[in-house]
Design a protein around this motif. Structure first.
Motif, PDB file in Angstrom:
ATOM      1  N   ASP A  99       0.827  -1.212   0.000  1.00 67.67           N
ATOM      2  CA  ASP A  99       0.000   0.000   0.000  1.00 67.67           C
ATOM      3  C   ASP A  99       0.860   1.259   0.000  1.00 67.67           C
ATOM      4  OD1 ASP A  99      -2.366  -1.445  -0.043  1.00 67.67           O
ATOM      5  OD2 ASP A  99      -2.766  -1.206   2.105  1.00 67.67           O
ATOM      6  N   GLN A 100       1.933   1.253   0.788  1.00 66.02           N
ATOM      7  CA  GLN A 100       2.819   2.412   0.827  1.00 66.02           C
ATOM      8  C   GLN A 100       3.481   2.649  -0.523  1.00 66.02           C
ATOM      9  OE1 GLN A 100       5.311   1.511   4.311  1.00 66.02           O
ATOM     10  NE2 GLN A 100       4.684   3.510   5.093  1.00 66.02           N
ATOM     11  N   TYR A 102       2.355   1.695  -3.562  1.00 65.12           N
ATOM     12  CA  TYR A 102       1.338   2.185  -4.504  1.00 65.12           C
ATOM     13  C   TYR A 102       0.948   3.627  -4.226  1.00 65.12           C
ATOM     14  CZ  TYR A 102       0.352  -2.180  -6.982  1.00 65.12           C
ATOM     15  OH  TYR A 102       0.437  -3.289  -7.779  1.00 65.12           O
ATOM     16  N   SER A 103       0.759   3.971  -2.955  1.00 67.88           N
ATOM     17  CA  SER A 103       0.304   5.326  -2.640  1.00 67.88           C
ATOM     18  C   SER A 103       1.413   6.367  -2.805  1.00 67.88           C
ATOM     19  CB  SER A 103      -0.270   5.380  -1.224  1.00 67.88           C
ATOM     20  OG  SER A 103       0.740   5.160  -0.258  1.00 67.88           O
ATOM     21  N   SER A 104       2.658   5.935  -2.829  1.00 74.92           N
ATOM     22  CA  SER A 104       3.778   6.869  -2.978  1.00 74.92           C
ATOM     23  C   SER A 104       4.170   7.107  -4.426  1.00 74.92           C
ATOM     24  CB  SER A 104       4.990   6.346  -2.209  1.00 74.92           C
ATOM     25  OG  SER A 104       4.689   6.238  -0.836  1.00 74.92           O
ATOM     26  N   ASP A 106       3.011   7.528  -8.633  1.00 80.97           N
ATOM     27  CA  ASP A 106       1.930   7.885  -9.556  1.00 80.97           C
ATOM     28  C   ASP A 106       1.695   6.708 -10.499  1.00 80.97           C
ATOM     29  OD1 ASP A 106       1.555  10.436  -8.515  1.00 80.97           O
ATOM     30  OD2 ASP A 106       3.181  11.245  -9.734  1.00 80.97           O
ATOM     31  N   ASP A 108      -1.343   4.352 -11.553  1.00 77.23           N
ATOM     32  CA  ASP A 108      -2.802   4.295 -11.491  1.00 77.23           C
ATOM     33  C   ASP A 108      -3.300   2.861 -11.415  1.00 77.23           C
ATOM     34  OD1 ASP A 108      -5.503   4.800 -11.616  1.00 77.23           O
ATOM     35  OD2 ASP A 108      -5.516   5.222 -13.757  1.00 77.23           O
ATOM     36  N   SER A 110      -6.499   2.552 -10.005  1.00 81.13           N
ATOM     37  CA  SER A 110      -7.890   2.830  -9.654  1.00 81.13           C
ATOM     38  C   SER A 110      -8.868   1.877 -10.336  1.00 81.13           C
ATOM     39  CB  SER A 110      -8.244   4.266  -9.986  1.00 81.13           C
ATOM     40  OG  SER A 110      -8.127   4.501 -11.388  1.00 81.13           O
TER      41      SER A 110
END
Length: 114
Positions: A99-100, A102-104, A106, A108, A110
């Motif tokens: 998660d870290q 992916y969230s850090s 860019d 996509d 989604s």
């Protein structure tokens, strides 16, 4: 790319040094020594995984309760409880890392939410 690969190997080394991973491996080795117990634990783990990671269904809670009843004998074994708890801790640690990452970045993803 070589630096990313190097850092990945470093991360793997750190994971292997972590208490979470070492506790998981120690308990896994304890379970593996009993072939029949290991077989039943693996059956339980697989069945849980299939329910939890399959399409969501209203009867999932009932299926999990039935599974817990079917495997009650091994789920009362303290080694099994400790192992499953350690496995859950390791999976949680791995999920947090992913998660870290992916969230850090860019990157996509989604489309996975729909």
């Amino acid at each position: 790319m070589k630096n990313v690969e190097y850092q990945t190997r470093q991360l793997i080394r750190e994971i292997k040094r972590s208490n979470v991973y070492n506790q998981y491996r120690r308990l896994q080795m304890k379970i593996v020594r009993d072939v029949e117990l290991n077989r039943r634990v693996d059956e339980f783990r697989k069945a849980c995984f299939m329910i939890q990671n399959g399409p969501q269904a209203p009867e999932d809670m009932g299926r999990l309760e039935a599974l817990n009843e079917e495997y009650r004998d091994i789920l009362q074994n303290s080694d099994v409880i400790e192992f499953l708890t350690a496995e859950q801790g390791l999976a949680l640690m791995m999920n947090r890392m992913i998660d870290q990452i992916y969230s850090s970045l860019d990157f996509d993803v989604s489309f996975l939410d729909s």
